[in-house]
Scaffold this active site. Sequence first.
Site, PDB file in Angstrom:
ATOM      1  N   HIS A 226       0.840  -1.193   0.000  1.00  0.00           N
ATOM      2  CA  HIS A 226       0.000   0.000   0.000  1.00  0.00           C
ATOM      3  C   HIS A 226       0.875   1.242   0.000  1.00  0.00           C
ATOM      4  O   HIS A 226       2.079   1.162   0.242  1.00  0.00           O
ATOM      5  CB  HIS A 226      -0.899   0.015   1.253  1.00  0.00           C
ATOM      6  CG  HIS A 226      -0.118   0.149   2.535  1.00  0.00           C
ATOM      7  ND1 HIS A 226       0.540  -0.924   3.117  1.00  0.00           N
ATOM      8  CD2 HIS A 226       0.156   1.226   3.319  1.00  0.00           C
ATOM      9  CE1 HIS A 226       1.156  -0.517   4.215  1.00  0.00           C
ATOM     10  NE2 HIS A 226       0.955   0.797   4.358  1.00  0.00           N
ATOM     11  N   ARG A 293       7.221  -9.474  15.348  1.00  0.00           N
ATOM     12  CA  ARG A 293       7.754  -8.206  14.885  1.00  0.00           C
ATOM     13  C   ARG A 293       6.788  -7.098  15.293  1.00  0.00           C
ATOM     14  O   ARG A 293       5.572  -7.306  15.350  1.00  0.00           O
ATOM     15  CB  ARG A 293       7.919  -8.237  13.366  1.00  0.00           C
ATOM     16  CG  ARG A 293       8.438  -6.974  12.800  1.00  0.00           C
ATOM     17  CD  ARG A 293       8.861  -7.113  11.354  1.00  0.00           C
ATOM     18  NE  ARG A 293       9.277  -5.801  10.918  1.00  0.00           N
ATOM     19  CZ  ARG A 293       8.458  -4.890  10.417  1.00  0.00           C
ATOM     20  NH1 ARG A 293       7.195  -5.157  10.232  1.00  0.00           N
ATOM     21  NH2 ARG A 293       8.922  -3.707  10.097  1.00  0.00           N
TER      22      ARG A 293
END
Length: 358
Positions: A226, A293
């Site tokens: 994106h 993460r």
Amino acid sequence: MATTQTHHSVHITHKDHDLDSLQVLPDSYQWVQPDLFPSLQQHSTPLSDTLPLIDLSLPDAPDLIGKALRTWGSFQIINHGVPLSLIHAAQSSAIDLFALPTPYKLKASRTPGTFPGYGIARINSFFPKRMWSESFTIMGSPLEHFRHLWPHDYSKRCDIMAEYDRELKSLCGRLMWIALSELGITREDINWAGPNEDFKTCNAATQLNFYPACPDPDRAMGLGAHTDTTLLTVLHQNNTRGLQILREGRQWVTVEPVAGALVVQVGDMLQIVSNGLYKSPFHQAVVNRTQKRLSVAYLFVPPENVEMSPHKKLLNPTQPPLYRPISWTDFIRIKSNNFDGLSCIRVDVKDEKQVKVG
Ligand SMILES: C=C1C[C@]23C[C@H]1CC[C@H]2[C@@]12CCC[C@@](C)(C(=O)O1)[C@H]2[C@@H]3C(=O)O
Ligand SMILES: O=C(O)CCC(=O)C(=O)O
Ligand SMILES: [Fe+2]
């Protein structure tokens, strides 16, 4: 292929998966790479490049930033002035938040049609498969949500996020002036930088992104490709790789984690203001088998209801405006139904000659 069609709701319910508990990747998470970047397949020669790493305290920083913005639309910075202790405090609040039991997190869910709170990324609706991540968005004070998450311990955590907002906003103001002056745009040329010309009237969201370890990382995606609907995005990733930036529309380049560094990215609104001289890069976050993460993204957006348009200093008969003027509020509305928002506000080629420049 990303379409304008909504595949599934972006609001998490109790029926959704608890990603941490899954041993195999469910079919609904087996990512299908959208057919967005056809040229990715055609080039076999790798671009052996790494994202520029710039020391903001050195005199050549503005020049290097200008170059990085025109080529990558992104760079990493060190010596940026944001205290490391603050970055770590924000990050550890994020770790605590995602480790909470699901019912707590659901009490802080985003309400439909609004940005703040817990859930999955807005862009999930454009993809047929689910992303391997959870997120929490802060816009304004997170107090109401934090009260649900940490009934006895919310106040200190609100203070940390407020301090993070202040520091990052002031860094974004500095970066904005560097980015603009590299285009020859000076303080007299901008009337939306606020009374102190420091962009404090701009708005921002802090987005905490969490990517649990994944049993089948090659077939999953943390956050699909994106561009951000911002002026600038300033991101801190923990010491685990995952962020990738699309270089020249043809190769994904992994952004190496550098302790204490911040990744800066051009967003669509700066692409509009710079009339396409700075481009908002496509980026995505991949996942891995062993490590969770975490990233903290600061999404810096124009003041409400102020129209952004290609700056007139950049326009001339051979460089007509590429985009029509639009406010952030109107543009995010367009992007909620259209994956490629910028193409919706592009000035049509056949109209270009009729656009008055001056
Ligand atoms: C200020 C912003 C920018 C938003 C919307 C709003 C709050 C949350 C931001 C993000 C963060 C994660 C990627 C993104 C694509 C998403 O799904 O939510 C971003 C979106 C955008 O850049 O469009
Ligand atoms: O987690 C990352 O590295 C990417 C996050 C991101 O792109 C976003 O929050 O907009
Ligand atoms: Fe992003």
